[in-house]
Enzyme design. Sequence first.
Site, PDB file in Angstrom:
ATOM      1  N   ALA A  53       1.117  -1.169   0.266  1.00  0.00           N
ATOM      2  CA  ALA A  53       0.029   0.196   0.102  1.00  0.00           C
ATOM      3  C   ALA A  53       0.796   1.000  -0.137  1.00  0.00           C
ATOM      4  O   ALA A  53       2.041   1.618   0.870  1.00  0.00           O
ATOM      5  CB  ALA A  53      -0.766  -0.099   1.380  1.00  0.00           C
ATOM      6  N   ASP A  54       0.366   2.371  -0.471  1.00  0.00           N
ATOM      7  CA  ASP A  54       1.233   3.598  -0.037  1.00  0.00           C
ATOM      8  C   ASP A  54       0.188   4.614   0.573  1.00  0.00           C
ATOM      9  O   ASP A  54       1.246   5.326   1.279  1.00  0.00           O
ATOM     10  CB  ASP A  54       0.703   4.209  -2.058  1.00  0.00           C
ATOM     11  CG  ASP A  54       1.936   3.297  -2.620  1.00  0.00           C
ATOM     12  OD1 ASP A  54       3.216   4.509  -3.000  1.00  0.00           O
ATOM     13  OD2 ASP A  54       2.011   2.905  -3.808  1.00  0.00           O
TER      14      ASP A  54
END
Length: 392
Positions: free
Chosen positions: A252-253
């Site tokens: 995930a960013d």
Amino acid sequence: MVLQAIKYSRGQLEILDQLKLPHAEEYDHIYSSTDAWHAIKEMRTRGAPAIAIVAALALAVELSNMKLPSVAEEVKVFITEKLDYLVTSRPTAVNLADAAGKLQRITESAAASEGADGDSVREAYVSAAEKMLVDDVSDNESIGKHGAEWIMKNTEAGKKGPVSMMTHCNTGSLATAGYGTALGVIRSLHSAGSLKHAFCSETRPYNQGSRLTAFELVHDKIPATLITDSMAAALLRLRGESENIAGIVVGADRVAANGDTANKIGTYSLAILAKHHGVKFLVAAPRTTIDLKTKSGADIVIEERSGKEVTLVKGPRHDGVTLDLGVIETISIAANGIGVWNPAFDVTPAELIDGIITEVGVVEKDSNGVFHLDTVFKAEGSEVKPSTIGGL
């Protein structure tokens, strides 16, 4: 031996140039925050945790090698301006902004201390940046452990024996300070003898899966197969049972407070496929990726990149038999003049996510289908690191 994408000693920083992978392993020297900004923007280094570490260490190197003012306040202002500049290199990745915020607070505290001078402020910043490097590797190993344990205990495939997993983009040593997040989960399964096979998607248009994840899997001798992005549904339908596929694990960013997750383009599609085929869809990310100030995915700014990344491909010449690393060619693969839309990320709704794996445990939704991500921060400093945090 796990790949080392970041090489650091006080006053020196080198990063593995990921644009030259998988065919050449070359390290670039990073001397300043400007060098780091360009390395991040050009994607020579990438992955939300990694870019935060590279940015922090680049400024540490710059500070270590320059003659600083003796006045603490002047050094504080210099550091603050550089951190603000570094954050603009990749706005979607919350880890970078989070690291910059923490380092800024440490710098401000050091500058306000009695007897502070330029050298003491510098030392406070550099020591804090170095600690981030060490902590990231430890956190990733914990993510891998918790994720692997959860998969074996909470999936039908896990109850049958060694499982297969699919992953997207690159979330390994090349995307972090070391070991990895989602790929770290796969590494942990493999180390425990619980992995049958790993499947990685190529991840168009930048091909992080084929260039980077496949490279790491081969390097670590993990049994793995590369597929194109469009093959994922067929894999789950035609080989899901025979390969004992337990699920899909991604990085995930940015994770919003409600669990909506921004990650590499194509993640949302995989989550829909996982739901349809009845396999788990898991997000693996350190707590620094969770942004409680961002209420939902609707508030996440999505970076859009050049259309040339879609219409052009670049790599060494191959004549069908041999690879010529001395000749790098750019090839057009689309009709000249066609319009291109190239968002770098998409947002996967929380309703499609079965669990969010952090360094303190796996967060599950409560009986109402709601994630309570604040619980992972309540675990701060706790000696107990549960495998599951849910229903709170």
